[in-house]
Design a protein around this motif. Structure first.
Motif, mmCIF file in Angstrom:
data_model
loop_
_atom_site.group_PDB
_atom_site.id
_atom_site.type_symbol
_atom_site.label_atom_id
_atom_site.label_comp_id
_atom_site.label_asym_id
_atom_site.label_seq_id
_atom_site.Cartn_x
_atom_site.Cartn_y
_atom_site.Cartn_z
ATOM 1 N N LEU A 1 -60.396 -47.672 44.728
ATOM 2 C CA LEU A 1 -60.188 -46.724 45.823
ATOM 3 C C LEU A 1 -61.530 -46.497 46.503
ATOM 4 O O LEU A 1 -62.569 -46.444 45.838
ATOM 5 C CB LEU A 1 -59.618 -45.401 45.301
ATOM 6 C CG LEU A 1 -59.313 -44.344 46.380
ATOM 7 C CD1 LEU A 1 -57.976 -43.654 46.094
ATOM 8 C CD2 LEU A 1 -60.423 -43.291 46.444
ATOM 9 N N ARG B 1 -60.389 -53.139 56.950
ATOM 10 C CA ARG B 1 -59.676 -52.826 55.705
ATOM 11 C C ARG B 1 -59.040 -54.053 55.056
ATOM 12 O O ARG B 1 -58.839 -54.076 53.841
ATOM 13 C CB ARG B 1 -58.619 -51.752 55.943
ATOM 14 C CG ARG B 1 -57.534 -52.095 56.948
ATOM 15 C CD ARG B 1 -56.694 -50.838 57.220
ATOM 16 N NE ARG B 1 -55.624 -51.031 58.169
ATOM 17 C CZ ARG B 1 -55.778 -50.973 59.484
ATOM 18 N NH1 ARG B 1 -56.983 -50.763 60.003
ATOM 19 N NH2 ARG B 1 -54.743 -51.128 60.289
ATOM 20 N N PRO C 1 -57.111 -49.037 48.865
ATOM 21 C CA PRO C 1 -56.683 -47.821 49.560
ATOM 22 C C PRO C 1 -57.887 -46.924 49.832
ATOM 23 O O PRO C 1 -58.866 -46.942 49.074
ATOM 24 C CB PRO C 1 -55.710 -47.165 48.582
ATOM 25 C CG PRO C 1 -56.103 -47.700 47.247
ATOM 26 C CD PRO C 1 -56.604 -49.093 47.490
ATOM 27 N N ILE D 1 -59.411 -42.980 51.297
ATOM 28 C CA ILE D 1 -59.305 -41.632 51.830
ATOM 29 C C ILE D 1 -60.651 -41.302 52.478
ATOM 30 O O ILE D 1 -61.663 -41.956 52.213
ATOM 31 C CB ILE D 1 -58.921 -40.582 50.763
ATOM 32 C CG1 ILE D 1 -60.096 -40.298 49.823
ATOM 33 C CG2 ILE D 1 -57.689 -40.997 49.986
ATOM 34 C CD1 ILE D 1 -59.850 -39.083 48.954
ATOM 35 N N TYR E 1 -56.384 -44.546 56.772
ATOM 36 C CA TYR E 1 -56.662 -43.771 55.575
ATOM 37 C C TYR E 1 -55.395 -43.113 55.042
ATOM 38 O O TYR E 1 -54.576 -42.597 55.812
ATOM 39 C CB TYR E 1 -57.728 -42.705 55.875
ATOM 40 C CG TYR E 1 -59.082 -43.324 56.140
ATOM 41 C CD1 TYR E 1 -60.006 -43.495 55.123
ATOM 42 C CD2 TYR E 1 -59.430 -43.778 57.418
ATOM 43 C CE1 TYR E 1 -61.240 -44.091 55.357
ATOM 44 C CE2 TYR E 1 -60.653 -44.382 57.662
ATOM 45 C CZ TYR E 1 -61.549 -44.530 56.627
ATOM 46 O OH TYR E 1 -62.772 -45.128 56.855
ATOM 47 N N ARG E 2 -55.247 -43.133 53.703
ATOM 48 C CA ARG E 2 -54.079 -42.506 53.085
ATOM 49 C C ARG E 2 -54.103 -40.991 53.323
ATOM 50 O O ARG E 2 -53.072 -40.372 53.521
ATOM 51 C CB ARG E 2 -54.049 -42.795 51.580
ATOM 52 C CG ARG E 2 -54.011 -44.281 51.227
ATOM 53 C CD ARG E 2 -52.695 -44.933 51.607
ATOM 54 N NE ARG E 2 -52.704 -46.352 51.286
ATOM 55 C CZ ARG E 2 -52.303 -46.866 50.124
ATOM 56 N NH1 ARG E 2 -51.881 -46.059 49.159
ATOM 57 N NH2 ARG E 2 -52.340 -48.174 49.919
ATOM 58 N N SER E 3 -55.310 -40.417 53.238
ATOM 59 C CA SER E 3 -55.487 -38.987 53.500
ATOM 60 C C SER E 3 -56.792 -38.777 54.247
ATOM 61 O O SER E 3 -57.777 -39.470 53.981
ATOM 62 C CB SER E 3 -55.526 -38.176 52.191
ATOM 63 O OG SER E 3 -54.316 -38.279 51.482
ATOM 64 N N ARG F 1 -51.514 -37.061 57.860
ATOM 65 C CA ARG F 1 -52.519 -37.435 56.859
ATOM 66 C C ARG F 1 -53.535 -36.332 56.592
ATOM 67 O O ARG F 1 -54.206 -36.353 55.561
ATOM 68 C CB ARG F 1 -53.254 -38.699 57.315
ATOM 69 C CG ARG F 1 -52.387 -39.942 57.357
ATOM 70 C CD ARG F 1 -53.213 -41.152 57.833
ATOM 71 N NE ARG F 1 -52.444 -42.387 57.765
ATOM 72 C CZ ARG F 1 -51.621 -42.797 58.712
ATOM 73 N NH1 ARG F 1 -51.474 -42.063 59.811
ATOM 74 N NH2 ARG F 1 -50.944 -43.922 58.579
ATOM 75 N N TYR G 1 -56.326 -38.985 44.867
ATOM 76 C CA TYR G 1 -56.641 -40.322 44.385
ATOM 77 C C TYR G 1 -55.429 -40.949 43.701
ATOM 78 O O TYR G 1 -55.109 -42.123 43.912
ATOM 79 C CB TYR G 1 -57.792 -40.279 43.377
ATOM 80 C CG TYR G 1 -59.163 -39.968 43.950
ATOM 81 C CD1 TYR G 1 -59.384 -39.799 45.316
ATOM 82 C CD2 TYR G 1 -60.268 -39.840 43.105
ATOM 83 C CE1 TYR G 1 -60.646 -39.522 45.809
ATOM 84 C CE2 TYR G 1 -61.524 -39.559 43.592
ATOM 85 C CZ TYR G 1 -61.724 -39.396 44.946
ATOM 86 O OH TYR G 1 -62.972 -39.126 45.438
ATOM 87 N N ARG H 1 -52.316 -40.417 44.111
ATOM 88 C CA ARG H 1 -51.259 -40.810 45.055
ATOM 89 C C ARG H 1 -51.655 -42.061 45.836
ATOM 90 O O ARG H 1 -50.799 -42.822 46.274
ATOM 91 C CB ARG H 1 -50.950 -39.657 46.013
ATOM 92 C CG ARG H 1 -50.238 -38.488 45.354
ATOM 93 C CD ARG H 1 -49.565 -37.585 46.382
ATOM 94 N NE ARG H 1 -50.522 -36.837 47.161
ATOM 95 C CZ ARG H 1 -51.004 -35.644 46.804
ATOM 96 N NH1 ARG H 1 -50.655 -35.107 45.641
ATOM 97 N NH2 ARG H 1 -51.856 -35.004 47.579
ATOM 98 N N ALA H 2 -52.970 -42.254 46.021
ATOM 99 C CA ALA H 2 -53.432 -43.389 46.823
ATOM 100 C C ALA H 2 -53.622 -44.658 46.005
ATOM 101 O O ALA H 2 -53.509 -45.759 46.534
ATOM 102 C CB ALA H 2 -54.751 -43.034 47.523
#
Length: 397
Positions: free
Chosen positions: A105, A122, A128, A130, A162-164, A183, A381, A383-384
């Motif tokens: 991550l 990416r 993944p 954040i 970004y996931r979040s 997000r 983290y 969740r990602a």
């Protein structure tokens, strides 16, 4: 043999723990809010069984002529430093991609080159991601129109990778929700509330402390104009300025002090470490900041942990902080006479309350403990992280 087996098992567990690569433009030995947050989060992640690597720039913006070690372990954290070109506002460092291949991550801190480059690239690293905003790039009104266009175009595009997008203040959340509504989440910065606990002067004294980089948004000139009004009313007032050169050099700040005729009332302290800051807090009763933009207000919270009563310019972040801590005094430092009255009122309030106000300030900062903040980051983290990783147990500490 048993000891060797245990060591091998521990090393195997560590190697399978998720690797979080934190990418940030500045890191210790640099000093500042951003550096404090990333180093504290890194240490807490290590305690929770994660592996951590920090990728950062190889020179401090406050000392660009000195190159730092390319690789180092700082407080147990692997630190990789890479060269950069261009402005400190948007430093270009394409070699960042060389250090991401084994990441489970990636956590990007700040909205700058790294935020955009890792989003665009990416597919080169595949991990993944954040991001934490740390105030974005709206610290000054300079180039405001260009910044708004950039934010609504490239920043909007980058945020989608970004996931979040973690916002460290309510004002950041309001801003980033306009481009990443699903997000954007709020996690206020953690603060090491133990290092300065209760250090402020036990007796009210007419001495103030301000801490931070000598950047334009801190508006030291307005703070010094306010100080000039205070000294005219009462020569007992003193101010300590502690920080590092940025937009302004040390000589620039000394010039501002001299212009206001405050050489006998204002002291300048460069590159302060925690020991020096603690000694300055012991002599003071008030913390002051004329800053017109803050991402969160971390230093103000640290000051509260010492028992210093903050008098803060009424920017968005400080208004949000004052809404949660009513003892904080807000002031308009663009109006020095009015700001001086606010400082005098804060001192009168502190003098009248005895130690009750100090104890109240110290007690209120517990909500910013890193234990809870780290828990919230780790939940993001998990969740990602890819399913296989998220199901693994953390390595035992």
């Amino acid at each position: 043999m048993i000891i060797g087996a245990k060591r091998a098992a521990a090393e195997a567990g560590a190697s399978t723990a998720p690797l979080v690569v934190q990418v940030v433009r500045q890191y210790p030995p640099g000093r500042g809010g951003l550096e404090d947050v990333v180093s504290s989060l890194s240490r807490h992640l290590l305690k929770r069984g994660f592996r951590v690597r920090v990728v950062t720039l190889d020179r401090l913006f406050s000392d660009p002529e000195t190159s730092l070690p390319a690789r180092e372990v700082v407080d147990g954290v692997e630190v990789v430093r890479i060269p950069y070109h261009g402005s400190s506002r948007y430093p270009l460092a394409f070699s960042v991609f060389r250090h991401l291949g084994d990441a489970d991550l990636i956590h990007v801190h700040g909205v700058d080159f790294f935020f955009d480059a890792l989003a665009i690239g990416r597919f080169l690293h595949g991990a993944p991601m954040i991001a934490t905003t740390h105030g974005g790039f709206f610290h000054t009104r300079k180039f405001a129109a260009i910044k708004k266009i950039w934010f609504q175009t490239l920043t909007r595009f980058s945020a989608s990778a970004y996931r979040s997008v973690v916002c460290c203040s309510a004002s950041d959340l309001e801003t980033f929700r306009t481009i990443a509504p699903k997000r954007s989440v709020l996690i206020e910065n953690g603060v090491d509330t133990s290092k300065f606990t209760g250090m402020a002067s036990r007796q009210p004294v007419k001495r103030m402390l301000t801490i931070g980089r000598f950047s334009v948004n801190k508006r030291l000139e307005q703070l010094l104009r306010t100080m000039a009004v205070l000294v005219k009313n009462d020569p007992q007032w003193r101010l300590d300025i502690a920080g590092s050169p940025s937009d302004l050099s040390a000589e620039d700040v000394r010039g501002l002090i001299a212009t206001q005729g405050l050489a006998d009332h204002v002291s300048l302290h460069l590159q302060p470490d925690n020991q020096l800051l603690g000694r300055l807090m012991e002599k003071a009763s008030l913390f002051v900041s004329a800053s017109d933009y803050e991402g969160f207000g971390l230093v103000a919270v640290e000051a509260m942990s010492a028992g210093l009563l903050p008098v803060l310019h009424e920017n968005e972040a400080y208004r949000a902080l004052a809404a949660q801590h009513p003892a904080i005094e807000l002031a308009d430092f663009s109006n020095p006479p009015a700001a001086a009255q606010a400082v005098e009122a804060a001192f009168a309030k502190l003098s009248a309350s005895g130690n009750d106000l100090r104890r109240g300030l110290i007690g209120e900062v517990g909500r910013y403990s890193w234990e809870g903040v780290a828990d919230r980051y780790i939940a993001l983290y998990r969740r990602a992280l890819p399913t296989a990783r998220s199901c693994r147990r953390e390595a035992t500490a």
